[in-house]
Write a protein that holds these residues in place. Structure first.
Motif, PDB file in Angstrom:
ATOM      1  N   GLN A  21      80.629  42.488  -2.447  1.00 34.11           N
ATOM      2  CA  GLN A  21      81.896  41.793  -2.648  1.00 34.11           C
ATOM      3  C   GLN A  21      82.575  41.505  -1.317  1.00 34.11           C
ATOM      4  O   GLN A  21      83.107  40.434  -1.105  1.00 34.11           O
ATOM      5  CB  GLN A  21      82.829  42.636  -3.525  1.00 34.11           C
ATOM      6  CG  GLN A  21      82.490  42.502  -4.993  1.00 34.11           C
ATOM      7  CD  GLN A  21      83.333  43.410  -5.859  1.00 34.11           C
ATOM      8  OE1 GLN A  21      83.987  44.312  -5.357  1.00 34.11           O
ATOM      9  NE2 GLN A  21      83.307  43.172  -7.149  1.00 34.11           N
ATOM     10  N   ALA A  24      81.325  38.512   0.401  1.00 37.77           N
ATOM     11  CA  ALA A  24      81.599  37.215  -0.206  1.00 37.77           C
ATOM     12  C   ALA A  24      82.796  36.513   0.431  1.00 37.77           C
ATOM     13  O   ALA A  24      82.986  35.332   0.230  1.00 37.77           O
ATOM     14  CB  ALA A  24      81.830  37.369  -1.698  1.00 37.77           C
ATOM     15  N   HIS A  25      83.598  37.202   1.181  1.00 33.03           N
ATOM     16  CA  HIS A  25      84.711  36.557   1.872  1.00 33.03           C
ATOM     17  C   HIS A  25      84.173  35.635   2.958  1.00 33.03           C
ATOM     18  O   HIS A  25      83.081  35.839   3.447  1.00 33.03           O
ATOM     19  CB  HIS A  25      85.617  37.609   2.527  1.00 33.03           C
ATOM     20  CG  HIS A  25      86.209  38.569   1.563  1.00 33.03           C
ATOM     21  ND1 HIS A  25      87.457  38.404   1.048  1.00 33.03           N
ATOM     22  CD2 HIS A  25      85.700  39.673   1.016  1.00 33.03           C
ATOM     23  CE1 HIS A  25      87.689  39.397   0.212  1.00 33.03           C
ATOM     24  NE2 HIS A  25      86.637  40.185   0.167  1.00 33.03           N
ATOM     25  N   SER A 106      88.657  30.936   1.095  1.00 36.63           N
ATOM     26  CA  SER A 106      87.335  30.598   0.582  1.00 36.63           C
ATOM     27  C   SER A 106      87.471  30.278  -0.907  1.00 36.63           C
ATOM     28  O   SER A 106      88.460  30.630  -1.546  1.00 36.63           O
ATOM     29  CB  SER A 106      86.331  31.729   0.828  1.00 36.63           C
ATOM     30  OG  SER A 106      86.832  32.948   0.366  1.00 36.63           O
ATOM     31  N   ASP A 108      86.251  31.517  -3.378  1.00 32.89           N
ATOM     32  CA  ASP A 108      86.357  32.677  -4.274  1.00 32.89           C
ATOM     33  C   ASP A 108      87.796  33.192  -4.340  1.00 32.89           C
ATOM     34  O   ASP A 108      88.081  34.189  -4.988  1.00 32.89           O
ATOM     35  CB  ASP A 108      85.372  33.795  -3.873  1.00 32.89           C
ATOM     36  CG  ASP A 108      85.764  34.495  -2.572  1.00 32.89           C
ATOM     37  OD1 ASP A 108      86.727  34.061  -1.913  1.00 32.89           O
ATOM     38  OD2 ASP A 108      85.096  35.472  -2.220  1.00 32.89           O
ATOM     39  N   HIS A 110      89.744  34.223  -1.753  1.00 36.02           N
ATOM     40  CA  HIS A 110      90.126  35.227  -0.754  1.00 36.02           C
ATOM     41  C   HIS A 110      90.503  34.579   0.571  1.00 36.02           C
ATOM     42  O   HIS A 110      89.857  33.649   1.022  1.00 36.02           O
ATOM     43  CB  HIS A 110      88.978  36.213  -0.518  1.00 36.02           C
ATOM     44  CG  HIS A 110      88.718  37.079  -1.703  1.00 36.02           C
ATOM     45  ND1 HIS A 110      87.455  37.366  -2.148  1.00 36.02           N
ATOM     46  CD2 HIS A 110      89.572  37.690  -2.544  1.00 36.02           C
ATOM     47  CE1 HIS A 110      87.554  38.141  -3.228  1.00 36.02           C
ATOM     48  NE2 HIS A 110      88.818  38.348  -3.483  1.00 36.02           N
TER      49      HIS A 110
HETATM   50 CU   LIG Z   1      85.932  37.015  -1.035  1.00 32.32          CU
END
Ligand SMILES: [Cu+2]
Length: 122
Positions: A21, A24-25, A106, A108, A110
């Motif tokens: 996780q 993913a940033h 991003s 997602d 974040h």
């Molecule tokens: Cu992220």
């Protein structure tokens, strides 16, 4: 499997998920000019390549010049890969040290930010 071994395996799995996780940033993976680079010619643009796709509306970069004043930039654009932020530099940069302060959102959801520097050779 003993109770202890099972617990260790579970926490290892939790660590892997957590690390996934965090990765993913959007992180700055590459830039032109590069971090700590010295360039002989004033660049026409900055290219900031990130690990994730960005939301252009909430992403940008500020450039601080050797005189601590912010440098005039054009409107940031997103390249075709969706992960590269291009910041046009319409005016020639004087020799000296420059600091790039970036902030991105991003896709997602974040936010991340950071800074790096490069130098324009006299
Ligand atoms: Cu992220």
């Amino acid at each position: 499997m003993s109770k202890h071994t099972r617990l260790t395996a579970l926490s290892a799995l939790a660590l892997v998920i957590f690390a996934g996780q965090a990765l993913a940033h959007a992180h700055l993976t590459e830039s032109v000019p590069a971090d700590k680079a010295t360039v002989a010619v004033s660049p026409d643009e900055l290219d900031l390549h990130f690990s994730e796709e960005l939301d252009l509306k909430f992403s940008g970069a500020k450039i601080i010049g050797p005189d601590k004043a912010s440098v005039k930039t054009g409107d940031a654009m997103l390249m075709d890969d969706g992960k590269t932020l291009m910041v046009p530099l319409p005016e020639k940069l004087d020799p000296g040290a420059y600091e790039v302060e970036w902030h991105v959102l991003s896709t997602d959801g974040h936010k991340t930010k950071g800074a790096y520097g490069f130098t324009v050779k006299p």
